[in-house]
Each structure stands twice: as C-alpha cells, then as structure tokens.
Write an enzyme that holds these catalytic residues in place. Sequence first.
Site, PDB file in Angstrom:
ATOM      1  N   VAL A   1      -5.008  -0.723   7.640  1.00  0.00           N
ATOM      2  CA  VAL A   1      -6.139  -1.087   6.774  1.00  0.00           C
ATOM      3  C   VAL A   1      -6.852  -2.337   7.280  1.00  0.00           C
ATOM      4  CG1 VAL A   1      -6.817  -1.709   4.420  1.00  0.00           C
ATOM      5  CG2 VAL A   1      -5.061   0.034   4.782  1.00  0.00           C
TER       6      VAL A   1
ATOM      7  N   ARG B   1     -13.007  -8.494   7.792  1.00  0.00           N
ATOM      8  CA  ARG B   1     -13.325  -8.157   6.403  1.00  0.00           C
ATOM      9  C   ARG B   1     -14.818  -8.261   6.083  1.00  0.00           C
ATOM     10  NH1 ARG B   1      -8.598 -10.193   2.357  1.00  0.00           N
ATOM     11  NH2 ARG B   1      -9.333  -8.485   1.086  1.00  0.00           N
TER      12      ARG B   1
ATOM     13  N   CYS C   1     -11.679 -14.314   7.326  1.00  0.00           N
ATOM     14  CA  CYS C   1     -10.522 -14.847   6.618  1.00  0.00           C
ATOM     15  C   CYS C   1      -9.293 -14.543   7.436  1.00  0.00           C
ATOM     16  CB  CYS C   1     -10.428 -14.303   5.203  1.00  0.00           C
ATOM     17  SG  CYS C   1      -9.687 -12.711   5.085  1.00  0.00           S
TER      18      CYS C   1
ATOM     19  N   ARG D   1     -12.694 -14.257  -1.714  1.00  0.00           N
ATOM     20  CA  ARG D   1     -13.596 -13.223  -1.212  1.00  0.00           C
ATOM     21  C   ARG D   1     -14.085 -12.292  -2.319  1.00  0.00           C
ATOM     22  NH1 ARG D   1     -13.439  -9.325   1.419  1.00  0.00           N
ATOM     23  NH2 ARG D   1     -14.924  -9.452   3.108  1.00  0.00           N
TER      24      ARG D   1
ATOM     25  N   LYS E   1      -3.973  -8.651 -10.868  1.00  0.00           N
ATOM     26  CA  LYS E   1      -5.074  -9.488 -10.382  1.00  0.00           C
ATOM     27  C   LYS E   1      -6.262  -8.633  -9.951  1.00  0.00           C
ATOM     28  CE  LYS E   1      -5.092 -11.103  -6.004  1.00  0.00           C
ATOM     29  NZ  LYS E   1      -6.353 -10.850  -5.282  1.00  0.00           N
ATOM     30  N   ASN E   2      -5.976  -7.608  -9.151  1.00  0.00           N
ATOM     31  CA  ASN E   2      -7.081  -6.850  -8.563  1.00  0.00           C
ATOM     32  C   ASN E   2      -7.805  -5.946  -9.552  1.00  0.00           C
ATOM     33  OD1 ASN E   2      -6.584  -8.113  -6.187  1.00  0.00           O
ATOM     34  ND2 ASN E   2      -5.768  -6.325  -5.096  1.00  0.00           N
TER      35      ASN E   2
ATOM     36  N   ARG F   1      -2.665 -17.874  -5.894  1.00  0.00           N
ATOM     37  CA  ARG F   1      -3.848 -17.020  -6.045  1.00  0.00           C
ATOM     38  C   ARG F   1      -3.459 -15.678  -6.653  1.00  0.00           C
ATOM     39  NH1 ARG F   1      -6.332 -15.500  -1.037  1.00  0.00           N
ATOM     40  NH2 ARG F   1      -7.280 -14.148  -2.563  1.00  0.00           N
TER      41      ARG F   1
ATOM     42  N   ASP G   1      -1.002  -4.340   0.739  1.00  0.00           N
ATOM     43  CA  ASP G   1      -0.549  -5.559   0.051  1.00  0.00           C
ATOM     44  C   ASP G   1       0.977  -5.614  -0.099  1.00  0.00           C
ATOM     45  OD1 ASP G   1      -3.115  -6.470  -0.097  1.00  0.00           O
ATOM     46  OD2 ASP G   1      -3.414  -6.035  -2.217  1.00  0.00           O
TER      47      ASP G   1
HETATM   48  C1  UD1 Z   1      -9.000  -5.122  -1.814  1.00  0.00           C
HETATM   49  C2  UD1 Z   1      -7.934  -5.936  -2.487  1.00  0.00           C
HETATM   50  C3  UD1 Z   1      -6.895  -6.414  -1.485  1.00  0.00           C
HETATM   51  C4  UD1 Z   1      -6.351  -5.230  -0.691  1.00  0.00           C
HETATM   52  C5  UD1 Z   1      -7.464  -4.375  -0.126  1.00  0.00           C
HETATM   53  C6  UD1 Z   1      -6.964  -3.087   0.495  1.00  0.00           C
HETATM   54  C7  UD1 Z   1      -9.147  -6.916  -4.345  1.00  0.00           C
HETATM   55  C8  UD1 Z   1      -9.728  -8.136  -4.959  1.00  0.00           C
HETATM   56  N1  UD1 Z   1      -8.575  -7.064  -3.142  1.00  0.00           N
HETATM   57  O1  UD1 Z   1      -9.655  -5.975  -0.875  1.00  0.00           O
HETATM   58  O2  UD1 Z   1      -5.841  -7.068  -2.193  1.00  0.00           O
HETATM   59  O3  UD1 Z   1      -5.568  -5.710   0.368  1.00  0.00           O
HETATM   60  O4  UD1 Z   1      -8.398  -4.015  -1.159  1.00  0.00           O
HETATM   61  O5  UD1 Z   1      -6.226  -2.363  -0.402  1.00  0.00           O
HETATM   62  O6  UD1 Z   1      -9.145  -5.851  -4.939  1.00  0.00           O
HETATM   63  N2  UD1 Z   1     -14.511  -2.867   5.172  1.00  0.00           N
HETATM   64  C9  UD1 Z   1     -15.636  -2.748   5.967  1.00  0.00           C
HETATM   65  N3  UD1 Z   1     -16.862  -2.970   5.400  1.00  0.00           N
HETATM   66  C10 UD1 Z   1     -17.011  -3.298   4.087  1.00  0.00           C
HETATM   67  C11 UD1 Z   1     -15.860  -3.412   3.287  1.00  0.00           C
HETATM   68  C12 UD1 Z   1     -14.620  -3.185   3.866  1.00  0.00           C
HETATM   69  O7  UD1 Z   1     -15.547  -2.458   7.147  1.00  0.00           O
HETATM   70  O8  UD1 Z   1     -18.143  -3.482   3.627  1.00  0.00           O
HETATM   71  C13 UD1 Z   1     -13.171  -2.632   5.774  1.00  0.00           C
HETATM   72  C14 UD1 Z   1     -12.289  -3.884   5.768  1.00  0.00           C
HETATM   73  O9  UD1 Z   1     -12.559  -4.701   6.877  1.00  0.00           O
HETATM   74  C15 UD1 Z   1     -10.907  -3.280   5.794  1.00  0.00           C
HETATM   75  C16 UD1 Z   1     -11.070  -2.003   4.967  1.00  0.00           C
HETATM   76  O10 UD1 Z   1     -12.463  -1.741   4.931  1.00  0.00           O
HETATM   77  O11 UD1 Z   1     -10.550  -2.953   7.109  1.00  0.00           O
HETATM   78  C17 UD1 Z   1     -10.546  -2.082   3.557  1.00  0.00           C
HETATM   79  O12 UD1 Z   1     -11.012  -3.247   2.937  1.00  0.00           O
HETATM   80  P1  UD1 Z   1     -11.364  -3.304   1.388  1.00  0.00           P
HETATM   81  O13 UD1 Z   1     -10.763  -2.150   0.669  1.00  0.00           O
HETATM   82  O14 UD1 Z   1     -12.826  -3.529   1.211  1.00  0.00           O
HETATM   83  O15 UD1 Z   1     -10.624  -4.629   0.924  1.00  0.00           O
HETATM   84  P2  UD1 Z   1     -11.066  -5.553  -0.266  1.00  0.00           P
HETATM   85  O16 UD1 Z   1     -11.808  -4.748  -1.258  1.00  0.00           O
HETATM   86  O17 UD1 Z   1     -11.680  -6.805   0.260  1.00  0.00           O
END
Ligand code: UD1
Length: 419
Positions: free
Chosen positions: A328, A122, A117, A93, A22-23, A398, A306
């Site tokens: 994370v 996030r 969420c 998201r 998916k990702n 999902r 995950d």
């Molecule tokens: C992606 C994955 C999700 C997985 C996660 C971590 C997809 C579609 N989803 O989610 O399944 O659980 O990676 O491996 O690929 N953060 C910030 N600012 C930002 C962006 C992120 O502070 O602008 C923080 C988040 O709050 C979190 C951390 O960074 O604490 C990691 O999040 P992130 O890697 O961005 O998760 P996603 O990309 O949303």
Amino acid sequence: MARIQIRGGRPLAGSVEISGAKNAALPILMAALLTDQPCRLAAVPHLKDVATTMELLGQMGVVISLGERSEVELHAAELHTDLAPYDLVRTMRASILVLGPLLARNGSARVSLPGGCAIGARPVDLHLKGLAAMGAEIHVEGGYIQARAARLKGARVVLDTVTVTGTENILMAATLAEGTTVIENAAQEPEVVDLAECLITMGADITGHGTNTITVRGCDRLAGYDYQVLPDRIEAGTFLVAAAMTGGRVRAANVRPGLLDAVLQKLEESGASIAVDHDSVEVDMAGRRPRAVNVTTAPYPGFPTDMQAQFTALNAIAEGTGLVRETVFENRFMHVLELQRLGADMQIEGNVVVVRGVERLTGAPVMATDLRASACLVLAGLVAEGDTIVDRVYHIDRGYENIEEKFGQLGARIRRLPA
Ligand code: UD1
C-alpha cells in the site's frame, strides 16, 4: 519530549476496552462542516489527531463542546474561513478531509498541501481529480490547494488507486452535489462505511458503501447527526498481537470481530487460540512462542497496512522466518532499523522484509518514526530483556488512547517519562 519506558518479559493477561476508531472519528468530525445543524458524536477517542481536527474546525468557526464520556458536540452554523493552514495540516495529513465538505457547503476551500511524510510520498492527486470531475476549479498555488465550485455536479469518479481519505472526501462532497455521483474503485474500509452510515443519518442518499462502487444522489441540505464511532480495529489488533508476542491471554472488549478477520487469521496461523464473542475477541497463546507468519498488506478486506509494523515485530521473536510484504505504501519500513537495534534479524528487500525470528530481543533506546511504527516498538519492548525507551511518543499519542494505562492494566511494566 515525552518517552515511554517498557521493561519487558511479562506475559500480558486480562481484558482491555477498545476505543472509538481514529480513522472513522476524523472524517465524521469533518462531516459536521456539511450542515448548519448541530451534530453530536459519541465514542470519540482522546487522541492528538482528534484535538488537531477540533482545532482546525474551531478555526473555521465550528462551535465545539466536549461532553461526558467521550462525546463531542459540533455546530457549524456559520463558517468564518475556508482556510486549512499549513501549521495544522503538516501535523496531520487527514486535514485534507476538510476539502470535500468545505467545497460542497461553502463553494470554496483553501487547504495546505500535506507534503511528504515518513511513510512515502502519499500524494492527494486522486482527491483533486475526483473533485475536478465534479466541476471544481482547482489550482495549487503557494503550497495551497485552492478549490472553487458554485455547486458541485454529480459525476462518475474512477479512482486509479484505492484511497481511503480520497474516497471519503469525494463521498462527502457528493452528498451536497447536484445529481448523482458514482465512485468506482472506492475504498471498502469499515471506516468509510461508518462515515457513509453517519452521512445517511444526516439525510444523504448513499448506496453501495462497503463495495467498490458507491453511488451518491446529491441533495440540497443535510441535517445534523447523532452518531457513535465504530471501535478501532487497529487498536484492537495491536493489543491482540501484543498478547501473542508475550505468550499471554488478552480479551479485547468493544470490538467488531468480523472486521478483524485478516488479522485474526494471521494470529491463528502464528499459533494463538482465538475465541470470538459478538463484541469481543480473546487471544490465548498459553505461554508458547509464536510461529512466524507471512503477510501481504492490501486494501480492505485484505491485511491492513496499519497492522504491518506490529506483525513485523511479532515475526522478530517468532519461530522461523516470516516475509512481510508492503503493497500500500512505499517506505513504510522505518521501524525495521529500530527493531534491529533491539537485536532483530531482518533485512529489507524492495517492498519485502525478510524476518528471521530470534529467541530474544534486548532493550535499547529507540525512536518512533510514525504512528504504527511506534506501536510496534512498544510491542517489541514488551518482550525485550531489560528496558526499552521509545522516544518521540507523540507519534503514538496521535493514534492510541492511554496506551500506557491500557498496557499497564494487562500487567505490562510500562510508564511515561516526562519530557
Ligand atoms: C488512510 C488511513 C491510514 C491507512 C491508509 C491505508 C486515515 C486518516 N488514514 O490513509 O491510517 O494507513 O488509509 O489504509 O484514514 N494515493 C495516491 N493518490 C492519492 C491518494 C492516495 O496515489 O490522491 C496512494 C497513496 O500514496 C498510497 C495509497 O494510495 O500508496 C493508499 O493511500 P490512502 O488510502 O489514500 O491513505 P490515506 O487515506 O492517507
């Protein structure tokens, strides 16, 4: 709302075919926005998030057709709008992944803010900071991110925190920027690498993907892609943990075993025998009860967040006490309350769950709160005595393709109850 009923107590046995990730599929589908040429993606999993992505792209004018055997063809010859509306973004998201490609191809994008969420705040501040460093003008107004740039310019982007979709957004944007972009503290997840490999087939000049520094030399236009999504390491991990929990023996086929290292190491520690082939992994618990394991989540190549909920469920019925530390995401322990309803002995202490293994869980109605949390409730149901009914199954849909058929093939007593 549909529910899943599981009658626990059977060891799983057999082989399960793992679907495309998916990702990886989501960002690669979004990458079709970067070109006016046709694109073709194979091994696209049948998931709610994929359907949402297609709806989003379709609304923008991307012509999409579904081929046989999980193939999708996409053609973004012309875009009608640069809008990603709230209704779609709030259900997924990852819709934020249209921001980078739209801005790069179209010069503007309006994307609803994803908002909070179930697993913590996030934010998307790092996506915006990165694109701003590349010259985008960004405002947040009325709940929408409004971004503009006549042409993005290559820049040095240092991510404060490792972010998967943040890295992907900036990576996609950088392919069509003027000059060179260097992304530092980039995510090294295999799904980021898969996206980069696909972009390279489109003509992008990318090096360093899979390390923490990715360099992208921008170009004027990209060609279409003909690509196949890599297998889903989280789906594979989920089935292998289920095998270990039930004392069973399961072979996950169509996997890249090297990408499962952190998970296989923990399964081995829990007492499972593991046999690895070039594209399959077999876990054999030979009827034994697993031993508790400590896990700490971290960005790749660390232990994946995950898979955290699934190992929390394993520890629930394991011998001994296991500590599960989440680094994370904040608030990613919603499943703990539900596991407690099944009789698990676990306490949350800050970002750690202390899990004291019990000999048996007892079936009960439980509620899915997010994608991986819902998978862990299915796993717990597989070992609980009596019936477990998991409500709000749409969370599972999902991210897991045909979950009840796949578990059913392995001998689980599991069925979907209609809404
Ligand atoms: C992606 C994955 C999700 C997985 C996660 C971590 C997809 C579609 N989803 O989610 O399944 O659980 O990676 O491996 O690929 N953060 C910030 N600012 C930002 C962006 C992120 O502070 O602008 C923080 C988040 O709050 C979190 C951390 O960074 O604490 C990691 O999040 P992130 O890697 O961005 O998760 P996603 O990309 O949303």
